[in-house]
Design a protein around this motif. Structure first.
Motif, PDB file in Angstrom:
ATOM      1  N   GLU A 335       0.858  -1.219  -0.130  1.00  0.00           N
ATOM      2  CA  GLU A 335      -0.260  -0.315  -0.084  1.00  0.00           C
ATOM      3  C   GLU A 335       0.770   1.484  -0.312  1.00  0.00           C
ATOM      4  O   GLU A 335       0.446   2.083  -0.601  1.00  0.00           O
ATOM      5  N   TYR A 336       2.131   1.293   0.390  1.00  0.00           N
ATOM      6  CA  TYR A 336       2.878   2.546   0.639  1.00  0.00           C
ATOM      7  C   TYR A 336       4.139   2.115   0.687  1.00  0.00           C
ATOM      8  O   TYR A 336       5.389   1.304   0.343  1.00  0.00           O
ATOM      9  N   VAL A 337       4.667   3.628  -0.123  1.00  0.00           N
ATOM     10  CA  VAL A 337       6.605   4.087  -0.333  1.00  0.00           C
ATOM     11  C   VAL A 337       7.003   4.743   1.199  1.00  0.00           C
ATOM     12  O   VAL A 337       6.164   6.310   0.892  1.00  0.00           O
ATOM     13  N   ASN A 338       7.705   4.473   2.128  1.00  0.00           N
ATOM     14  CA  ASN A 338       8.599   5.513   2.701  1.00  0.00           C
ATOM     15  C   ASN A 338       9.067   5.951   2.008  1.00  0.00           C
ATOM     16  O   ASN A 338      10.420   5.420   1.578  1.00  0.00           O
ATOM     17  N   LEU A 339       9.314   7.537   1.904  1.00  0.00           N
ATOM     18  CA  LEU A 339      10.912   8.595   1.643  1.00  0.00           C
ATOM     19  C   LEU A 339      11.123   8.872   3.476  1.00  0.00           C
ATOM     20  O   LEU A 339      10.614   9.939   3.541  1.00  0.00           O
ATOM     21  N   ASP A 340      12.494   7.908   3.253  1.00  0.00           N
ATOM     22  CA  ASP A 340      13.176   8.223   4.539  1.00  0.00           C
ATOM     23  C   ASP A 340      14.394   9.682   4.029  1.00  0.00           C
ATOM     24  O   ASP A 340      14.289  10.338   2.987  1.00  0.00           O
ATOM     25  N   GLU A 341      15.042   9.811   5.303  1.00  0.00           N
ATOM     26  CA  GLU A 341      15.783  10.529   5.351  1.00  0.00           C
ATOM     27  C   GLU A 341      16.696  11.367   3.591  1.00  0.00           C
ATOM     28  O   GLU A 341      16.823  10.264   3.039  1.00  0.00           O
ATOM     29  N   GLY A 342      16.532  12.145   3.877  1.00  0.00           N
ATOM     30  CA  GLY A 342      17.657  12.892   2.329  1.00  0.00           C
ATOM     31  C   GLY A 342      16.231  13.423   1.083  1.00  0.00           C
ATOM     32  O   GLY A 342      16.327  14.437   0.400  1.00  0.00           O
ATOM     33  N   TRP A 343      14.976  13.077   1.297  1.00  0.00           N
ATOM     34  CA  TRP A 343      14.067  13.963   0.034  1.00  0.00           C
ATOM     35  C   TRP A 343      13.698  16.112   0.625  1.00  0.00           C
ATOM     36  O   TRP A 343      13.366  16.457  -0.363  1.00  0.00           O
ATOM     37  N   SER A 344      14.241  16.264   1.909  1.00  0.00           N
ATOM     38  CA  SER A 344      14.469  17.731   2.701  1.00  0.00           C
ATOM     39  C   SER A 344      15.712  18.014   2.863  1.00  0.00           C
ATOM     40  O   SER A 344      15.834  16.577   3.645  1.00  0.00           O
ATOM     41  N   ASP A 345      15.715  18.732   2.927  1.00  0.00           N
ATOM     42  CA  ASP A 345      16.800  18.740   4.313  1.00  0.00           C
ATOM     43  C   ASP A 345      16.498  18.784   5.553  1.00  0.00           C
ATOM     44  O   ASP A 345      14.987  19.010   5.681  1.00  0.00           O
ATOM     45  N   GLN A 346      16.459  18.297   6.344  1.00  0.00           N
ATOM     46  CA  GLN A 346      16.226  17.396   7.695  1.00  0.00           C
ATOM     47  C   GLN A 346      15.577  18.988   8.581  1.00  0.00           C
ATOM     48  O   GLN A 346      15.241  18.832   9.409  1.00  0.00           O
ATOM     49  N   PHE A 347      16.542  20.196   8.691  1.00  0.00           N
ATOM     50  CA  PHE A 347      15.785  21.182   9.332  1.00  0.00           C
ATOM     51  C   PHE A 347      14.936  22.151   8.469  1.00  0.00           C
ATOM     52  O   PHE A 347      14.599  23.602   9.452  1.00  0.00           O
ATOM     53  N   ASN A 348      14.218  22.509   7.076  1.00  0.00           N
ATOM     54  CA  ASN A 348      13.209  21.937   6.401  1.00  0.00           C
ATOM     55  C   ASN A 348      13.085  21.944   5.584  1.00  0.00           C
ATOM     56  O   ASN A 348      13.305  21.338   4.698  1.00  0.00           O
TER      57      ASN A 348
END
Length: 663
Positions: A335-348
């Motif tokens: 049902e799902y796909v997880n986009l983990d660390e890296g798709w955005s800036d961690q602090f914005n």
């Protein structure tokens, strides 16, 4: 003179006894009794089968103004009995029996004590009814025992929040400066287990247990102090470390209920594999519509380091990789796909990676009918909460994975509820990582679909997760609620051959041990930790993982001994899943299956191969049709006329049988 002194002493004791009053509740099955004695102070005791297990232990709530809940006269008591069924949106069963006796004792001074006794456990909590806000200096909670029993728990020395550690068993006298996380179990004589936990934890710090240095054979509660100053730190500065604290644990409303203190006692150890007491005591959800909450499985990128094989692009945090994950999920009913660390800036969260095209990924997932979940650092989300959640809703994101809280003081517990409430308004699921144990929030907000709070498979990238640890989790960690262990490794190593590998991690234990986790561990949102291209090479495993449910209509504990082995049966519709796990020792036994009601079943089972003790990926799969009433069957693993199933596991092994009712 001596006679006079004895007379005065006798009169004093008679006077004290007259003033001391006992109030109690007993479970509907008469096995558990919670008794409160009100005299100079408040104390409680817990009896099991007419024997006192928790000796008289003091309880009180201490306010900074010198006022104490626990030293006042009783003004009123109100009793009631309840016997109904709770039908959760999802769970380990389609309904939970909710049968209990309750007594609420009102005291002079604006507070009450609620006592409750279910067959699954007893509990008490304070209730305040004061006009102004109050500041809680400390809560006194004792657990007094008659012997120096062993104690099995997670925790750390001189530190809170040890949920991502392995279980240890120590005698109470040897706990020293150990901070024990809940749920924990006291191993009492005659195979009696005493599990201690808490639920309904709102705007209040989490409870830990430490050795009570003032009394022998005693534990006492310890709470995180209220933080006054924090500073970023830890891994990549994802944590907010507390640098300064107040001399109190909570500042809160003067009219409120406090957390339930939960004690479950059993001499049937396997019953801990399906004890819903934490859920039963939690606040129910408002009448909002949560039908949009859909449990399921998740193709996860981080554990396998976004590694794909046989593709014509460089795999990693990029659009092409995520489109492959989406294709894999769509093809296999995930049902799902997880986009983990890296798709955005961690602090914005509004500063997207230049390696991905988020609109393209979102559109592609929508086209394939796959939903997306986004990972984020907790205090970044908290700082940008309304704007970020609004953006996720516009993107049609299904949920958020919120990480690195690693605290459960009052402000962080308020953060949990704030995120749950605001996410629910926007129809977003919440998966808490770097989290404390569940305490019933998922009943009030069913969109809170999972918690980590476990030393899980991710640790195998840099450390060792032993099968022994896995055989603790369904008894204790799942006692608190759902658990995001993130199983699913395709590289399954024997105990001797395991080693941590960060980019291409493996699991310790057999292939069947890994498959059995998907049945033995309760996780409404269940991650598939390994790479799509690794699963595509393992068709038996992929077919099983594609079909295994994450929530259930019925759960029946079959066998188990904490830290050694377990077996459980779970039903979804007309299909039964029967699974077993063992620790580093081999295990063989027969399971009785009297609950089977059909006459004919198609049975597919996965069993450790004969060489699985040396080659972890060695397994045997077999499918046969079985008729319950036949006199004999062709394979010893299949149920015979008396409905038994033979289980044989190698060291670090497992077993799974899928029984489809063909009637």
């Amino acid at each position: 003179m001596i006679i006079k002194k004895l007379l005065y002493l006798s009169l004093a004791l008679i006077s004290y006894a007259a003033k001391a009053q006992e109030y109690s509740v007993t479970s509907p099955n008469q096995k558990l009794k919670l008794a409160i004695t009100a005299s100079k102070n408040l104390s409680y005791r817990v009896d099991f089968n007419n024997k006192t297990i928790i000796q008289p232990s003091v309880l009180e709530l201490q306010l900074v103004n010198g006022k104490t809940f626990g030293h006042s006269a009783v003004t009123k008591k109100t009793a009631k009995s309840v016997n109904n069924e709770i039908k959760p949106l999802y769970g380990t069963s389609s309904s939970y029996k909710n049968n209990y006796n309750e007594l609420i004792i009102d005291f002079k001074g604006g507070y009450s004590l609620a006592l409750r006794a279910n067959n699954e456990g007893v509990a008490y909590r304070f209730i305040a009814s004061l006009k102004d806000s109050i500041t809680i200096k400390n809560e006194h909670f004792e657990l007094n025992l008659d012997k120096d029993y062993s104690f099995t728990t997670l925790g750390r020395n001189k530190d809170y929040h040890g949920y991502e550690t392995v279980y240890q068993t120590k005698t109470i006298s040897k706990l020293d400066s150990f901070y024990a996380c809940l749920p924990s179990v006291i191993n009492v004589d005659n195979n009696i287990k005493v599990v201690v936990s808490e639920t309904n934890l709102y705007s209040y710090p989490g409870m830990y247990l430490i050795k009570n240095n003032a009394k022998a054979n005693s534990l006492i509660a310890k709470f995180p102090q209220y933080p006054l100053e924090t500073k970023p730190g830890g891994y990549s500065n994802f944590n907010l470390h507390v640098k300064k604290t107040a001399d109190y644990i909570a500042h809160t409303a003067g009219t409120r209920t406090f957390p339930w203190r939960v004690i479950s006692i059993t001499d049937d150890e396997k019953s801990l594999l399906n004890n819903p007491i934490v859920y039963l005591l939690a606040d129910e959800s408002a009448k909002d519509d949560y039908s949009w909450v859909k449990p399921g499985k998740v193709a996860w990128d981080w554990w396998n380091a976004n590694t794909l094989q046989g593709v014509d692009f460089k795999s990693g945090v990029n659009t092409e990789t995520y489109k492959y994950f989406i294709d894999f999920a769509a093809k296999n009913g995930i049902e799902y796909v997880n986009l983990d660390e890296g798709w955005s800036d961690q602090f914005n969260l509004f500063k997207l990676s230049d390696k991905i095209n988020m609109p393209e990924i979102i559109a592609y997932a929508r086209q394939k009918n796959v939903k997306l979940i986004l990972w984020m650092v907790w205090y970044t989300l908290d700082r940008q909460l309304p704007e970020a959640l609004d953006q996720f809703q516009k993107w049609n994101i299904a949920g958020i994975k919120v990480d690195f809280m690693d605290r459960d003081d009052q402000p962080v517990m308020e953060f949990y509820e704030r995120v749950a409430r605001e996410a629910a308004k926007r129809k977003l699921l919440v998966n808490f990582h770097g989290a404390c144990k569940p305490t019933g929030l998922e009943r009030k907000y069913p969109n809170v679909i999972n918690y980590e709070a476990v030393y899980g498979l991710e640790q195998s990238k840099w450390d060792t997760v032993k099968p022994n640890h896995d055989t603790h989790l369904p008894f204790l960690r799942n006692f608190a609620g759902p658990m995001d262990y993130t199983p699913g490794a395709t590289r399954n190593a024997s105990i001797e051959n395991f080693r941590p590998v960060y980019q291409r991690p493996m699991s310790m234990g057999t292939r069947c041990h890994e498959l059995a986790k998907f049945v033995c561990f309760y996780a409404p949102l269940q991650m598939l930790a390994d790479s799509p291209t690794d699963y595509e090479k393992e068709t038996d495993m992929l077919n099983f993982l594609s079909q295994v449910p994450t929530v259930w209509d019925e759960t029946i504990p079959l066998e188990g001994k904490l830290g050694e082995y377990l077996a459980v049966a779970r039903r979804k519709g007309n299909t039964w899943y029967i699974a077993a796990l063992t620790n580093e020792k081999s295990k063989e036994f027969d399971l009785s299956l009297p609950f089977l009601k059909g006459n004919q079943y198609t049975i597919t089972y996965f069993e450790d191969g004969i060489n699985a003790d040396r080659v972890g990926t060695d397994y045997k799969k077999k499918t046969e049709v079985m008729t319950i009433n036949q006199a004999t069957v062709s394979d010893t693993n299949l149920p015979s006329a008396n409905k038994t199933l033979h289980v044989k596991m190698q060291p670090g092994g497992g077993f799974v049988a899928v029984l489809k009712n063909e009637n």
